[in-house]
Design an enzyme around this catalytic site. Structure first.
Site, PDB file in Angstrom:
ATOM      1  CG  ASP A   1      -1.624   0.887   1.193  1.00 46.42           C
ATOM      2  OD1 ASP A   1      -2.080   1.698   0.468  1.00 46.42           O
ATOM      3  OD2 ASP A   1      -3.127   0.427   2.005  1.00 46.42           O
TER       4      ASP A   1
ATOM      5  CD  GLU B   1      -0.407   5.743  -3.808  1.00 50.25           C
ATOM      6  OE1 GLU B   1      -1.384   4.290  -3.435  1.00 50.25           O
ATOM      7  OE2 GLU B   1       0.680   5.764  -2.038  1.00 50.25           O
TER       8      GLU B   1
ATOM      9  CG  ASP C   1      -8.379   4.489   0.632  1.00 51.33           C
ATOM     10  OD1 ASP C   1      -7.706   3.543   1.095  1.00 51.33           O
ATOM     11  OD2 ASP C   1      -7.264   5.593   0.748  1.00 51.33           O
TER      12      ASP C   1
END
Length: 984
Positions: free
Chosen positions: A548, A551, A624
């Site tokens: 996770d 980015e 999300d």
């Protein structure tokens, strides 16, 4: 005092992560200097209309054709900057794909040119038959089996066109928006108030330099300056740019790349995931655009994102498909920096796009198709096919932030078993790690991680734990300490020391995975054997990984990510490689998990950030999302769009990450999830517990049935994944792929097909629905999966109404399909290995059907050695009134097409896996749609079988009705052997 301030700031940031989407946290095009410049260029071109001419041209005297004739190169000049040199290269690959590259030659600095090296699986093979023909105005090549493809490079202005049968398919720089901002020296503003002297050299032709509010140099251009009409009259954020409280230094100056790509004869475009929008991309320019900002590709941690928006999300794949009734083509624009894409439809038959990237060279692949199937093959040959997942990973995954302890995990597993609900994987979020130091367990809440994992594994299940890219900056954390000592952490803009940002652990640093020295180090972090320099000894091979925040997410960074002027290996700035960053993290994690075992077993790695090629390393999810009907609907479209980008192993958080969905919504979301490739329920730490066993009846019973349906159909899903590993075709297929000439389906993204299986799904994403409309594009019969009602299509397409009460999933079987299922309820997929099969034969109008089944051990790589079963089931007329159902060995017929694109030297039907399941039988065959009742059913040249027949019931309008059903009971045919059954 400083520590308190920093801790307070982090606390506020963590709270902010739980709040709603804030548009002001993320740039619009008007707030991004290079996007403003690119859009302004487009606006000037539109205003100038026919008088607008691109300044870029090919020097005909410089054209050079390689000895093998597959490549030509030439010098390119810009009439605005005759002193700047550019180089053009066009290659024709052996599969017909054309590659166009352009870079600055001999410039002050080097543009980033390594994006393709990360995305491509290998340097593409070149054509051995291509012949370039040079002329006075252009150079061209005609090729293809039918000599129907042509690439034409016009010299002045530079224009690249791909044609088929003389019809333009793709045009580069047809509107003259190509602009590669060359490197230059910064002209400092004067230090006195006196009138400055004219500056010699570049930029001195009647120009004066004045100060700007931000302190950067602004170039005032007199009207006679020929550059003004093209570039504009002022410098705009060339050397520095401020957004909110962050300032981005730009030491290299302007280096953006603008390119217009036109599809003159294709009215629909798809792809460029990831965005929350329709799969047929709505317009951002022209009359009445759907969005006013371009689509943005810039991996970002956007929580509670809008359900309809062009804003960037977690991943970026710069691949765009264009479709018409005549053909499908695509462009793969390989750039790793932030990119904005405008889309307009000047007519319903054409599409114009404008790509504006912050940095990088022009490296664009033109995929000629002409079918969607060929486009996917062409793209797969470039970036690879999806990896064949471990079979257990196609089951149901149960997750939340966070299961709070070992006993919590055990209790959740116990409740699933008590309710007889299947599940394959339990997940742990960030709270399992001590102070968010990954690889180190929180011993207060998880004192026995190995025992806990073994308890889960004893029931045939796996665990997944989260490992994020940020490393807590403390000396007692071995991961950070060793990375720091090796010098493999991302550096700040100074190029010295380590970049410090803030994420879940507080003060953090990030590994630079562009540095080869980081690769073996990262893989060593996952080793579980005691005695290694560093080993994750409190782990087992039954633990797999969730990546996770890659980015990367940086709570105190601009746009919640890393500053663009940070420095990576090789001296490249973060701006150059931002969109590639997350893929390297999941790539190395995938390798690390695979290497824990010897021989290696298939890892499962879930990633949030991705790039072209990420399909080679596992699964992704849509981030999300919110527990709303709108998000449920758009997540279906997003999963489809990611499949178009090659990333088929995709899904969304069932129930929505944020919020507390009502029971009806949660039931519908489980139905959506059960028909997505990746099926996981997940929820935010502040949500109420919503495991499916907590629901009241009838909701609990409906979800239980949905979970069991997913497990029943696992052979179908696994077979569909085998196909995508070979062909590149997505597991979920939108209507335009299945029926390319059906205009009604070009914009359709609320129903889809599962692989080549013939299953048509229409998820319900609206509150209170009791029925829905399904589009049938052909004159064929479609059967309701649950009650065998036969719906009749029409040659010009037809919309039908199907029941969709809360306990009903609109699921149709296309006539002509054979589906293999396993109907025994099990608590995990690993316990189904020896279960018998049911074959459902859904006859088409002609009375025939076909299907496939692919099986292997689901865990190892032995399938690449030929250890698998690949069967073809065929039902066809055997005589005037008879039907024969046969099982044939496809592995023997097509061994080189078996799986993972691995060409097998030989295939033995009696391979070790086939032997291990040699007693697995077909326990039932259901034939739907027979015209008349049989007189006998028997094994060919063998005994009569036990069967029963239920006649069909026609509807009064002759447009449908319940189909006849023949059930053959326990024919005792073996799944791994050839056999035939004759129905008379």
């Amino acid at each position: 005092m400083r520590a308190l301030t920093l801790l307070g700031a982090v606390a506020l940031l963590l709270v902010d992560q739980s709040s709603a989407f804030k548009a002001h946290d993320f740039k619009t095009c008007s707030q991004s200097g290079f996007c403003r410049r690119g859009r302004a260029l487009s606006a000037r071109a539109k205003e100038a209309k026919s008088s607008w001419v691109s300044p870029y041209s090919v020097d005909p005297s410089s054209v050079h054709i390689s000895l093998d004739h597959a490549v030509f190169t030439a010098a390119v000049k810009s009439s605005l900057y005759p002193e700047i040199n550019f180089g053009l290269e066009v290659r024709i690959q052996d599969d017909g794909v054309a590659r166009v590259r352009m870079d600055e030659v001999g410039g002050l600095r080097k543009r980033y040119n390594e994006a393709a090296s990360w995305a491509l699986i290998a340097e593409p093979a070149l054509s051995k038959t291509i012949k370039w023909t040079t002329g006075k105005k252009d150079i061209r090549a005609v090729y293809g089996d039918k000599k129907d493809i042509e690439v034409v490079v016009a010299y002045e202005p530079l224009r690249v066109t791909l044609l088929r049968n003389g019809k333009e398919q793709i045009v580069l720089n047809g509107r003259g928006l190509l602009h590669m901002e060359h490197f230059r020296n910064k002209i400092e503003p004067p230090t006195t108030t006196e009138e400055p002297e004219p500056v010699e050299g570049e930029g001195a032709e009647g120009e004066k330099v004045e100060g700007e509010a931000e302190g950067q140099a602004v170039l005032k251009v007199e009207s006679e300056n020929p550059r003004a009409w093209f570039e504009g009259k002022e410098e705009d954020a060339f050397w520095e740019e401020t957004f909110l409280q962050w300032t981005d230094s730009k030491p290299k100056g302007p280096e953006s790349l603008s390119l217009d790509i036109t599809f003159p004869n294709h009215g629909s475009v798809y792809g460029i995931p990831q965005h929350a929008t329709r799969i047929a991309l709505p317009s951002t320019e022209g009359e009445n655009p759907t969005f006013t900002d371009p689509y943005r590709l810039y991996n970002a941690d956007v929580f509670e994102y809008l359900a309809s928006s062009p804003v960037s999300l977690y991943g970026s794949i710069p691949l765009m498909h264009a479709h018409s009734t005549d053909s499908t083509v695509a462009v793969f624009h390989v750039v790793g920096s932030e990119t904005w894409i405008d889309v307009s439809h000047p007519s319903d038959r054409s599409t114009e796009t404008h790509w504006i990237s912050e940095s990088g060279i022009l490296d664009t692949f033109l995929l000629p198709g002409p079918t969607a199937e060929e486009v996917f093959k062409q793209y797969a040959r470039l970036t690879g096919t999806a990896v064949l997942p471990a079979q257990w990973s196609l089951g149901y995954h149960q997750c939340r932030w966070n299961y709070i302890s070992s006993e919590d995990v055990r209790t959740v597993q116990k409740r699933f078993d008590e309710e007889d609900m299947p599940v394959d994987v339990f997940w742990l979020d960030i709270e399992h790690a001590a102070d968010h130091k990954y690889f180190m367990w929180n011993e207060k809440t998880f004192p026995d991680p190995i025992e806990m994992t073994n308890d889960v594994a004893a029931n045939g299940r796996k665990m997944v734990v989260i490992v994020d890219p940020h490393l807590k900056r403390v000396s007692d954390y071995p991961a950070y300490k060793s990375a720091s000592e090796l010098g493999i952490l991302v550096k700040p803009k100074s190029g010295e020391g380590e970049y410090e940002g803030w994420c879940w652990p507080g003060s953090s640093s990030w590994t630079d995975f562009f540095n080869p020295a980081a690769w073996d180090w990262w893989k060593s972090m996952f080793k579980i054997q005691p005695g290694d320099k560093w080993s994750w000894t409190k782990s087992t091979t039954d633990i797999h990984i969730w990546n996770d925040m890659n980015e990367p997410s940086v709570f105190n960074g601009p746009e919640i990510t890393m500053p663009k002027d940070n420095i990576h290996y090789g001296g490249w700035e973060h701006r150059d490689i931002h969109n590639i960053n997350g893929m390297l993290f999941s790539n190395l994690t995938y390798q690390a998990v695979a290497e824990r075992t010897d021989p290696p077993t298939r890892p499962f790695v879930l990633t949030r950030a991705f790039y072209a090629g990420s399909q080679r390393f596992g699964a992704m999810w849509t981030g999300d999302n919110l527990g709303t009907w709108e998000h449920m609907a758009v997540n279906v479209k997003m999963v489809l769009a990611n499949g178009l980008g090659g990333l088929s192993f995709a899904g969304s958080d069932v129930g929505g990450f944020f919020g507390n969905p009502e029971p009806e919504m949660l039931v519908r979301w489980y139905q959506v999830g059960a028909f997505a490739p990746f099926f996981r329920a997940h929820a935010h730490i502040d949500t109420k517990r919503r495991e499916p066993f907590l629901l009241e009846d009838p909701y609990k019973g409906i979800v239980k049935d949905t979970l069991r349906l997913r497990y029943t159909m696992l052979p179908i899903w696994y077979t569909a994944f085998r196909e995508t590993t070979v062909t590149g075709m997505p597991v979920l297929r939108p209507q335009f792929i299945m029926f390319p000439k059906d205009k009604a389906g070009f914009d359709m993204d609320d129903q889809y097909y599962i692989g080549s299986t013939g299953l048509l799904v229409k998820p319900i994403t609206e509150k209170g629905a009791t029925q829905t409309t399904v589009h049938l594009a052909e004159d064929q019969v479609y059967y309701d999966y649950f009650n065998n009602y036969a719906h009749r299509g029409a040659s010009k397409g037809k919309d039908i109404t199907v029941a969709a009460a809360l306990n009903q999933i609109p699921l149709l079987i296309r006539g002509g399909s054979i589906l293999p299922t396993r109907e025994r309820p099990r608590r995990a997929s690993s316990l189904m290995k020896d279960d018998p099969f049911t074959l459902r034969v859904a006859l088409n109008k002609a009375g025939s059907a076909r299907g496939e089944l692919y099986l292997d051990d689901g865990v190892t790589y032995d399938h690449t050695k030929g250890d698998f079963i690949w069967r073809e089931f065929v039902a066809e007329k055997a005589s005037k009134k008879g039907l024969k159902i046969e099982s044939r060995d496809l592995g023997k017929a097509k061994p080189a097409e078996a799986v993972d694109g691995v060409a097998l030297a030989s295939y033995n039907p009696a391979n070790s896996f086939a032997k291990s399941v040699e007693d697995v039988r077909v326990e039932k065959i259901v034939v739907v749609g027979l015209a008349t009742k049989p007189t006998n059913v028997k094994i060919e040249d063998g005994k009569e079988l036990v069967w029963e027949y239920t006649p069909g019931v026609a509807a009064g309008d002759k447009k449908g009705g319940t189909a006849s059903v023949l059930t053959i009971k326990d024919p005792k045919t073996l799944i791994a052997k050839d056999w035939a059954i004759v129905i008379q």
